[in-house]
Write a protein that holds these residues in place. Structure first.
Motif, mmCIF file in Angstrom:
data_model
loop_
_atom_site.group_PDB
_atom_site.id
_atom_site.type_symbol
_atom_site.label_atom_id
_atom_site.label_comp_id
_atom_site.label_asym_id
_atom_site.label_seq_id
_atom_site.Cartn_x
_atom_site.Cartn_y
_atom_site.Cartn_z
ATOM 1 N N GLY A 163 0.530 -1.232 0.066
ATOM 2 C CA GLY A 163 0.403 -0.039 0.406
ATOM 3 C C GLY A 163 0.765 1.279 -0.056
ATOM 4 N N ALA A 164 1.894 1.315 0.781
ATOM 5 C CA ALA A 164 2.640 2.402 0.510
ATOM 6 C C ALA A 164 3.988 2.188 -0.564
ATOM 7 C CB ALA A 164 4.031 2.288 1.735
ATOM 8 N N VAL A 165 4.012 1.597 -1.585
ATOM 9 C CA VAL A 165 3.992 1.925 -2.994
ATOM 10 C C VAL A 165 3.303 1.849 -3.687
ATOM 11 C CG1 VAL A 165 5.301 0.267 -4.909
ATOM 12 C CG2 VAL A 165 6.194 0.202 -2.084
ATOM 13 N N LEU A 166 2.199 1.664 -3.444
ATOM 14 C CA LEU A 166 1.174 2.520 -4.615
ATOM 15 C C LEU A 166 0.883 3.711 -3.765
ATOM 16 C CD1 LEU A 166 -1.048 -0.282 -4.523
ATOM 17 C CD2 LEU A 166 0.164 0.049 -6.320
ATOM 18 N N LEU A 167 1.090 4.426 -3.097
ATOM 19 C CA LEU A 167 0.450 5.238 -2.773
ATOM 20 C C LEU A 167 1.762 6.366 -3.644
ATOM 21 C CD1 LEU A 167 -0.852 5.186 0.665
ATOM 22 C CD2 LEU A 167 -2.323 5.664 -1.039
ATOM 23 N N ALA A 168 3.339 5.754 -3.322
ATOM 24 C CA ALA A 168 4.161 6.479 -3.485
ATOM 25 C C ALA A 168 3.744 6.981 -5.357
ATOM 26 C CB ALA A 168 5.700 6.011 -2.968
ATOM 27 N N HIS A 169 3.533 5.379 -5.502
ATOM 28 C CA HIS A 169 3.518 5.696 -7.299
ATOM 29 C C HIS A 169 2.914 6.496 -7.511
ATOM 30 C CE1 HIS A 169 4.374 4.477 -11.762
ATOM 31 N NE2 HIS A 169 2.979 3.973 -10.937
ATOM 32 N N GLY A 170 1.358 6.338 -7.447
ATOM 33 C CA GLY A 170 0.056 7.418 -7.410
ATOM 34 C C GLY A 170 -0.239 8.679 -7.252
ATOM 35 N N GLY A 171 1.134 8.436 -5.584
ATOM 36 C CA GLY A 171 1.476 10.403 -5.747
ATOM 37 C C GLY A 171 2.538 11.125 -6.392
ATOM 38 N N GLN A 172 3.293 10.310 -6.851
ATOM 39 C CA GLN A 172 4.727 10.352 -8.361
ATOM 40 C C GLN A 172 3.846 10.906 -9.775
ATOM 41 O OE1 GLN A 172 7.200 7.456 -7.928
ATOM 42 N NE2 GLN A 172 8.649 8.866 -6.167
ATOM 43 N N ALA A 173 2.622 9.764 -10.316
ATOM 44 C CA ALA A 173 2.134 9.881 -11.313
ATOM 45 C C ALA A 173 0.877 11.291 -11.621
ATOM 46 C CB ALA A 173 1.375 8.587 -11.266
ATOM 47 N N LEU A 174 0.270 10.867 -10.094
ATOM 48 C CA LEU A 174 -0.422 12.776 -9.803
ATOM 49 C C LEU A 174 0.437 13.728 -10.512
ATOM 50 C CD1 LEU A 174 -3.526 13.308 -9.645
ATOM 51 C CD2 LEU A 174 -2.779 13.421 -6.859
ATOM 52 N N ALA A 175 1.473 13.885 -9.405
ATOM 53 C CA ALA A 175 2.451 15.374 -9.656
ATOM 54 C C ALA A 175 2.747 15.081 -10.960
ATOM 55 C CB ALA A 175 3.099 14.881 -8.530
ATOM 56 N N ALA A 176 3.252 14.426 -11.299
ATOM 57 C CA ALA A 176 3.846 14.169 -13.228
ATOM 58 C C ALA A 176 2.392 14.839 -13.976
ATOM 59 C CB ALA A 176 4.004 13.194 -13.986
ATOM 60 N N ALA A 177 1.490 14.125 -14.146
ATOM 61 C CA ALA A 177 0.262 15.044 -14.962
ATOM 62 C C ALA A 177 -0.284 15.918 -14.924
ATOM 63 C CB ALA A 177 -0.496 13.497 -14.286
ATOM 64 N N ARG A 178 0.504 16.361 -13.216
ATOM 65 C CA ARG A 178 -0.029 17.874 -13.123
ATOM 66 C C ARG A 178 1.216 19.248 -14.000
ATOM 67 N NH1 ARG A 178 -2.364 17.373 -6.743
ATOM 68 N NH2 ARG A 178 -4.353 16.741 -7.129
ATOM 69 N N VAL A 179 2.142 18.489 -13.076
ATOM 70 C CA VAL A 179 3.003 19.233 -13.978
ATOM 71 C C VAL A 179 2.843 19.807 -15.752
ATOM 72 C CG1 VAL A 179 5.545 19.315 -14.521
ATOM 73 C CG2 VAL A 179 5.313 19.026 -12.500
ATOM 74 N N GLU A 180 2.185 18.254 -16.451
ATOM 75 C CA GLU A 180 1.748 18.216 -17.749
ATOM 76 C C GLU A 180 1.260 18.826 -18.117
ATOM 77 O OE1 GLU A 180 1.814 14.112 -19.380
ATOM 78 O OE2 GLU A 180 4.134 13.278 -18.675
ATOM 79 N N GLU A 181 0.091 19.056 -17.530
ATOM 80 C CA GLU A 181 -1.229 19.988 -17.550
ATOM 81 C C GLU A 181 -0.617 21.340 -17.518
ATOM 82 O OE1 GLU A 181 -5.917 20.806 -15.971
ATOM 83 O OE2 GLU A 181 -4.392 19.243 -14.851
#
Length: 164
Positions: free
Chosen positions: A61-79
């Protein structure tokens, strides 16, 4: 203007939170089972069936949260980058506007006593300063003053154009 990548991040975050919660519940159940048994051989089934899988789910769960948070941040930066570089279509009949308005347009020159630069009188570096003195051709001929790099007083062919 949400991207498709931004929409796929939320299930990863939800899975991370679910795995973390399930792992915590299993760890508590394992602890409760172990605490009720006096002998170590009776505690092993609780460790094997609840505590170890619970700890594995907490880590997953900690790994999934870390990956999801990074992916969310990357998507926001791209936007945000897409919004930054997006330009409005230019009209074919109109000339493009200048990028920056000139800082100073005055033909009069001024300098601050003891300074090394001469400026246009409306340059932001000398405008409104009571100690600023007018500069004439005699002061410029002495060679002690250089043109201001901000207002560029010698570029318009006016006074000091040959001294720059």
């Amino acid at each position: 203007m949400r991207t498709a990548r931004l929409r796929t991040v939320h299930p990863v975050l939800w899975a991370g939170w679910a795995a973390l919660a399930a792992g915590a519940v299993l760890c508590v159940a394992g602890w409760y089972g172990v605490s009720g048994e006096r002998y170590a051989e009776r505690q092993l089934p609780y460790l094997a069936s609840c505590t170890v899988p619970g700890a594995a789910l907490v880590v997953a769960g900690a790994v999934l949260l870390a990956h999801g948070g990074q992916a969310l941040a990357a998507a926001r930066v791209e936007e945000l980058y897409g919004l930054l570089v997006a330009t409005a279509p230019e009209d074919a009949g109109h000339a493009p506007r200048p990028a920056v308005a000139p800082l100073a347009v005055s033909g009069e020159l001024a300098a601050v006593p003891g300074g090394t630069l001469y400026h246009r009188a409306d340059c932001p570096l000398v405008a409104g300063k009571p100690e600023a003195i007018p500069v004439d051709a005699g002061l410029l001929a002495g060679g002690g003053l250089q043109p201001c790099p901000i207002c560029e007083p010698g570029l318009d062919g006016g006074p000091g154009a040959g001294d720059a």
